[in-house]
Structures are given as structure tokens and as C-alpha cells.
Design an enzyme around this catalytic site. Structure first.
Site, mmCIF file in Angstrom:
data_model
loop_
_atom_site.group_PDB
_atom_site.id
_atom_site.type_symbol
_atom_site.label_atom_id
_atom_site.label_comp_id
_atom_site.label_asym_id
_atom_site.label_seq_id
_atom_site.Cartn_x
_atom_site.Cartn_y
_atom_site.Cartn_z
ATOM 1 N N SER A 4 0.799 -1.237 0.000
ATOM 2 C CA SER A 4 0.000 0.000 0.000
ATOM 3 C C SER A 4 0.825 1.278 0.000
ATOM 4 C CB SER A 4 -0.875 0.046 1.247
ATOM 5 O OG SER A 4 -2.161 -0.346 0.948
ATOM 6 N N LYS A 27 0.730 3.399 -2.987
ATOM 7 C CA LYS A 27 -0.423 4.262 -3.311
ATOM 8 C C LYS A 27 -0.046 5.735 -3.267
ATOM 9 C CE LYS A 27 -3.752 0.928 -1.419
ATOM 10 N NZ LYS A 27 -4.475 0.573 -0.182
ATOM 11 N N TYR A 66 -2.658 -2.164 -10.761
ATOM 12 C CA TYR A 66 -2.656 -1.996 -9.305
ATOM 13 C C TYR A 66 -1.847 -3.104 -8.603
ATOM 14 C CZ TYR A 66 -4.383 -1.999 -4.514
ATOM 15 O OH TYR A 66 -4.449 -2.005 -3.143
ATOM 16 N N TYR A 106 -4.840 2.985 7.497
ATOM 17 C CA TYR A 106 -6.112 2.262 7.562
ATOM 18 C C TYR A 106 -6.974 2.889 8.662
ATOM 19 C CZ TYR A 106 -2.654 -0.795 5.423
ATOM 20 O OH TYR A 106 -1.621 -1.276 4.672
ATOM 21 N N VAL A 159 0.924 -3.758 3.900
ATOM 22 C CA VAL A 159 0.795 -5.082 4.529
ATOM 23 C C VAL A 159 2.055 -5.935 4.408
ATOM 24 C CG1 VAL A 159 -1.729 -5.276 4.438
ATOM 25 C CG2 VAL A 159 -0.357 -6.117 2.539
HETATM 26 N N1 GLU Z 1 -2.119 -4.987 -2.457
HETATM 27 C C1 GLU Z 1 -2.728 -4.954 -1.160
HETATM 28 C C2 GLU Z 1 -4.230 -5.042 -1.293
HETATM 29 O O1 GLU Z 1 -4.789 -4.436 -2.158
HETATM 30 C C3 GLU Z 1 -2.313 -3.701 -0.478
HETATM 31 C C4 GLU Z 1 -2.877 -3.602 0.884
HETATM 32 C C5 GLU Z 1 -1.993 -2.900 1.852
HETATM 33 O O2 GLU Z 1 -0.773 -2.899 1.800
HETATM 34 O O3 GLU Z 1 -2.615 -2.338 2.749
HETATM 35 O O4 GLU Z 1 -4.895 -5.697 -0.569
#
Ligand code: GLU
Length: 304
Positions: free
Chosen positions: A64, A67, A189, A240, A258
Site C-alpha cells: 500500500s 499508493k 494496481y 487504515y 501489509v
Molecule cells: N495490495 C494490497 C491489497 O490491495 C495492499 C494492501 C496494503 O498494503 O494495505 O490488498
């Protein structure tokens, strides 16, 4: 100036002794086998000094955290028109939550939850000639490191179990907030999330957000007002449904993934990257969160 070397070594040795290191994410099968004993910290100061300890040079899946980099590229390409398609409010929900998306007519709460990142991915797929290659190039230039790669195994592994991301993309599509097809956007993605970096590379990549938009080579990637907006989003939405807790405990804009990485920064002062793959129950690195809390407490350096 605080004695950064001794502060990060003390924090590292205290936390490295903890019995509770959280649990490694298993919903992406390829990540399940990562050794939870890894723990690294890299501090990159705008003044030019750097300090590192532990597994700082081992590559990990940034997930993530990517992003923020895709948002930066999209922001530089299409400017404020992004905000017609993605909001800037914290969600108070886990990263993959879908109910708000339905309630709010396909406008994701912010670009750092999965649905928002999928809209950003859609913008990049529309804007770039060779989306995956051009995004990778952007990250390499930002970091000044051409060895950075996607991990295709991780991308394909996530694709095979990414049912919620398929659901989010389909929901966005049904609301008319994806212009490209679902498969293409998800393929982009999953690749962006599979980027691998070590703590040093991560701290170099995010240097521009601590340095008014300019990377370590002094090239401008964003203007100051865009940097302000991205840092504000990291502070309010980067962890989050634990973003409030991170602001409360650490007091820095940041982003977790994650894969167990965390990047945080203090504008005009430093970026700091931590990696420990065991996650707490909210999906943030268990040791990383504690390390950063101890770091800002010991140095008294936070935005507050
Ligand atoms: N590729 C992971 C997902 O979409 C990223 C989630 C993350 O790192 O929070 O679930």
C-alpha cells in the site's frame, strides 16, 4: 541535534527482543513466507546524514505504500481534477472496506484506501503510454535507483486471491468511476503494490515529500502545495483505521503497507523507513509502529 545513531540502535535492540512481533499477512500467499524476524530502520536526513540499523538493506514488498507514489504521479499529470473522482476524508475503515463506496456513489473516501488507489490506477492507465513501465520509471527516477523492480510473483499471487479488489473495481465501474476495464486497472494496481524496496530506497523515494517536492537530486516532482496535500492525506488516511492512533502516538505523516513497511516524514527534516513484517490486528507493522513512537518521543521531533 539528537544523537540519531544511538537513538535508533537503542530502539532497535529494545524492540528486537520482543516476543510479540505481530503476524505476517497471509492473504497474499506469496507474502506468507516472509521471515518475521526481519527488522530494519533507515533514517534519511535532509541535512545529508543518514543512520541505519538491522535489516535496512533487505528488499520487501511495499504494497500500500505504493499508493502514495501513484497518487504523486497522477497528481503531477492531471492536477486537481483528481478530487472530482476521489475524496480526501479518512474512512475509519479497513483498507479493503466496500460499504462506504456503495453508500457514497462510487466516490472513494480517499486515494489511500484500495478503492481510491484503484481510481488513481485508472487515471494512470489512461494517462501513460506504457502504464506499468512508465510508473516503474517514475519511481526509479524519484529514488534515483534503476535497480527497483516489480515482483511479478507477488503481483500474480495477489491477483489469484484479490477477490475484494475485484469487487471494489467492479463497484467503481458500475458507478462510472473507472474508465478502463477492470482487468487492466487491477493488473496495474497489483503490479504497483508488488514493488520491492529496502528501507534505504523507500526513504530515498519519499525524500521529495519532506523536501518541498524535490528529490535527492534536486529535481522538482511536485509543487509545494501538492506536497502539502499529499502529506495531509498521509497524516489523516495513511494507516487504515489506525490513522488517528498513528498521529496520536507518532505525530508524523506516513504510510504503511501489509508487507510490514512504514514510511514517515517530518517536512524539511527527514524521512524514516521501518520494516518488520509482523502486523498488528489493524494491519500495520507491530514493531514499526512502536519504533516510530519511540523515535519521535526520544528526539522530540514531530509535526506537533
Ligand atoms: N495490495 C494490497 C491489497 O490491495 C495492499 C494492501 C496494503 O498494503 O494495505 O490488498
Amino acid at each position: 541535534m539528537p544523537d540519531f545513531n544511538s537513538i535508533i540502535s537503542t530502539i532497535h535492540s529494545q524492540l528486537d527482543a520482543s516476543a510479540d512481533r505481530g503476524s505476517v499477512a497471509t492473504y497474499i500467499p506469496e507474502l506468507a513466507g516472509v521471515d518475521e524476524k526481519n527488522f530494519g530502520i533507515y533514517l534519511n536526513c535532509i541535512s545529508g546524514e543518514s543512520h541505519k540499523i538491522g535489516a535496512w538493506n533487505k528488499p520487501f514488498s511495499i504494497q500500500s505504500i505504493s499508493k502514495v507514489l501513484s497518487l504523486a504521479q497522477a497528481f503531477s499529470l492531471v492536477g486537481d481534477s483528481i478530487w472530482k473522482r476521489v475524496d480526501v476524508e479518512p474512512s475509519g475503515n479497513p483498507f479493503n472496506h466496500l460499504s462506504l463506496l456503495e453508500l457514497e456513489n462510487g466516490i472513494p473516501r480517499n486515494p489511500l484506501i484500495n478503492a481510491g488507489a484503484l481510481v488513481i490506477a485508472d487515471i494512470l492507465v489512461s494517462q501513460l503510454d506504457n502504464p506499468k513501465e512508465d510508473f516503474l520509471d517514475y519511481v526509479r527516477n524519484l529514488t534515483n535507483d534503476f535497480s527497483i523492480q516489480f515482483n511479478t510473483k507477488v503481483a500474480l499471487s495477489e491477483k489469484s486471491t484479490g477477490f475484494r479488489n475485484y469487487a471494489a473495481a467492479n463497484l467503481l465501474k458500475s458507478f462510472g468511476n473507472l474508465n478502463n476495464d477492470v482487468e487492466t486497472v487491477l493488473d496495474f494496481y497489483f503490479h504497483q503494490c508488488s514493488l520491492e524496496m529496502n528501507c534505504e530506497q523507500l526513504s530515498n523515494a519519499f525524500y521529495f515529500l519532506a523536501n518541498r517536492g524535490k528529490c535527492m537530486r534536486d529535481h522538482a516532482f511536485l509543487n509545494e502545495s501538492q506536497v502539502k496535500r499529499i502529506n495531509a492525506l498521509m497524516l489523516t488516511c495513511g494507516f487504515y483505521d489506525e490513522a488517528g492512533e498513528f498521529a496520536f502516538e507518532v505525530g508524523l505523516p506516513g504510510k504503511s503497507g501489509v508487507g510490514g513497511g512504514i514510511i514517515a516524514l517530518l517536512p524539511n527534516q527527514f524521512t524514516i523507513a521501518t520494516w518488520s513484517p509482523g502486523l498488528n490486528e489493524k494491519g500495520n507493522s507491530h514493531l514499526g509502529m512502536q519504533a516510530l513512537e519511540k523515535f519521535t518521543t526520544a528526539t522530540q521531533l514531530s509535526i506537533f
